[in-house]
Design an enzyme around this catalytic site. Structure first.
Site, PDB file in Angstrom:
ATOM      1  N   HIS A 110       5.038  35.952 -22.443  1.00  0.00           N
ATOM      2  CA  HIS A 110       4.840  34.598 -23.005  1.00  0.00           C
ATOM      3  C   HIS A 110       6.117  34.075 -23.658  1.00  0.00           C
ATOM      4  CE1 HIS A 110       0.521  35.527 -22.586  1.00  0.00           C
ATOM      5  NE2 HIS A 110       0.875  36.711 -23.063  1.00  0.00           N
TER       6      HIS A 110
ATOM      7  N   SER B 202      30.564  18.423 -20.046  1.00  0.00           N
ATOM      8  CA  SER B 202      29.906  17.129 -20.190  1.00  0.00           C
ATOM      9  C   SER B 202      30.974  16.067 -20.382  1.00  0.00           C
ATOM     10  CB  SER B 202      28.982  17.170 -21.407  1.00  0.00           C
ATOM     11  OG  SER B 202      28.757  15.861 -21.896  1.00  0.00           O
TER      12      SER B 202
ATOM     13  N   LYS C 132      30.339  21.151 -24.627  1.00  0.00           N
ATOM     14  CA  LYS C 132      29.354  21.672 -23.681  1.00  0.00           C
ATOM     15  C   LYS C 132      29.930  22.516 -22.549  1.00  0.00           C
ATOM     16  CE  LYS C 132      25.475  20.001 -23.195  1.00  0.00           C
ATOM     17  NZ  LYS C 132      24.194  20.629 -23.396  1.00  0.00           N
TER      18      LYS C 132
ATOM     19  N   GLU D 197      20.978  26.028 -12.657  1.00  0.00           N
ATOM     20  CA  GLU D 197      20.039  24.891 -12.712  1.00  0.00           C
ATOM     21  C   GLU D 197      19.816  24.295 -11.331  1.00  0.00           C
ATOM     22  OE1 GLU D 197      20.673  21.981 -16.104  1.00  0.00           O
ATOM     23  OE2 GLU D 197      22.326  23.356 -16.433  1.00  0.00           O
TER      24      GLU D 197
END
Ligand code: ARG
Length: 468
Positions: free
Chosen positions: A165, A286, A292, A299
């Site tokens: 979980h 970024s 970043k 992804e």
């Protein structure tokens, strides 16, 4: 009829029975050459095997065969060098090549299509293509697996939070975690291998649907093309694409695994987890936030898994309403098939580069494992071994954890007296099981997370890879 129309009608390889030229829209709509040209190597291999067989059974003379072979090889070179001009009017890869052959060697070229149809021709091409692609996919899977085993060996004793979980559950080792991915990829590998056996059957000779009146030798063409055997039924051979659907299913599962793995990498590289670092060359920045470093590659793989599953669904739907035998619907098998294989290969390639370059942050892994009362089950097991029924032990530990939360300490940081408030079965030896090291060491059985077991599993995994 204008001169132009007359020309267009007769320029079609099948133009004989037609009295007007194909509508321009229909020409564009029905053509597949823009995408099926990438099958040219297989199409030429298939044609050469077919011609050799025609030579063997006496339909072509030795000289005719030689001319056809030379012509096809010359066309292969032209295409490879980008010197071939593809024409939409010639519809597909098959008719473009056949027409170029006749242009090159004259009327002998027109004999190549004896005892053959584009229906068995395209089925052969796709099977040859898929077979090659499976081999490339399997090689890439093996590379990723090798990288996983390397990490597993190195990090066989590295403490890592095992989650359920997405909550800290029990300590494991990072090596054990890596070998979980190895196992998933191992099943993917075997699914592709399994599919390969059914792909590797030769449909050549099925002709349009019913076979041919020529005394062809299908065993010979099968052998020339490296197929295990000819297919058994001509109708089935030209119509079913179940092998492509199976491949898409195997690819979908593989991408599902890579997507899950990507999800972990995205989480692990975040500042909140900080378990691993990916090499800069696999990340992007970024345009507005200078700090970043984004895990774009995982992804994208997570995102691309969707299109592969989509292609599986397309192929299933493409097939489901087709009566026997060949239908033009089947032309729609190519784009999904190409795209899903390209996607799978790119994703595996990314993993084969990324996994060996992963840098572990062992301190963060350890700190995260310390946070979640990961040894609570060990304490319960300890009490059970001292004679307490498991349900009662569960309750004792639950109350101990609640107390530790109040004190803002880990179970292993409670004193013996504090632990004994909840059960008098607790002794000084309890601290052996409350430590993370003690916890992982105790799971010492086949498939367990104990460092010694991870080492054994890594050795077995390596042996499996070298036996391929
Ligand atoms: N381009 C076609 C395909 O991809 C080749 C077979 C065409 N056969 C036919 N009878 N129209 O399926």
């Amino acid at each position: 009829m204008s001169n132009n129309e007359e020309q267009d009608k007769t320029s079609k390889l099948w133009g004989g029975r037609f009295s007007e030229a194909t509508d321009e829209f229909v020409q564009r709509f029905t053509a597949s050459v823009s995408f099926d040209q990438r099958l040219y190597q297989y199409d030429i291999d298939g044609s050469i095997a077919h011609a050799k067989m025609l030579g063997k059974v006496g339909v072509l003379t030795a000289d005719e065969l030689k001319q056809i072979e030379n012509g096809l090889e010359a066309i292969r070179t032209e295409i490879t060098n980008g010197e071939f001009s593809w024409s939409v009017e010639l519809e597909d890869v098959h008719m473009n090549i056949e027409s170029a052959l006749t242009e090159k060697i004259g009327d002998v070229g027109k004999k190549l299509h004896t005892g053959r149809s584009r229906n068995d021709q395209v089925a052969t091409d796709i099977r040859l293509y898929v077979r090659d692609e499976i081999d490339m996919v399997c090689e890439l899977i093996t590379k990723v697996q090798s990288a996983l085993v390397e990490i597993a060996e190195k990090e066989a004793a590295t403490i890592f939070p095992g989650f359920t979980h997405l909550q800290t559950a029990q300590p494991v080792t990072f090596g054990h975690h890596m070998l979980a991915w190895f196992e998933m990829l191992e099943r993917d590998y075997s699914r592709f291998q399994d599919c390969r056996r059914r792909v590797n059957q030769s449909p050549l000779g099925a002709a349009a649907l019913a076979g041919t009146t020529f005394q062809i030798d299908r065993d010979y063409t099968a052998e020339l093309l490296g197929f295990d055997a000819p297919t058994n039924n001509s109708l089935d051979s030209v119509s079913d694409r179940d092998f492509a659907i199976e491949l898409a299913a195997a690819a979908s599962l593989l991408m599902t695994h890579l997507s899950r793995f990507s999800e972990e990498l995205v989480l692990w590289t975040s500042a909140q987890f900080n378990f691993v670092e990916l090499p800069d060359r696999f990340c992007t920045g970024s345009s507005i936030m200078p700090q970043k470093k984004n895990p774009d590659v995982p992804e994208l793989i997570r995102g691309k898994s969707g299109r592969v599953v989509g292609h599986l669904v397309s192929l299933l739907n493409l097939m489901k309403s087709q009566p026997l035998a060949y239908n033009k619907d089947n032309q729609e098998d190519k784009e999904p098939l190409f795209d899903l294989l390209d996607t799978v290969k790119d994703s595996l390639f990314a993993y084969s580069e990324m996994v060996p370059a992963v840098v572990c942050n062992k301190e963060a892994m350890l700190a995260a494992t310390m946070k979640g009362f990961a040894t609570a089950t060990d304490l319960a097991d300890y009490l059970v071994k001292k004679g307490l029924p498991f349900r009662d032990a569960h309750d004792v530990v639950g109350r101990s954890v609640s107390f530790a939360i109040e004190q803002q300490v880990d179970l292993s940081e409670l004193t013996l007296e504090q632990l004994q408030q909840f059960s008098d079965l607790v002794d000084a030896d309890v601290f052996d099981v409350l430590t993370l090291e003690g916890s992982i060491k105790a799971r010492d059985h086949k498939g367990g997370t104990a460092p010694s077991q991870v080492q054994i599993a890594a050795v077995n995994a390596k042996a499996l890879l070298t036996s391929r």
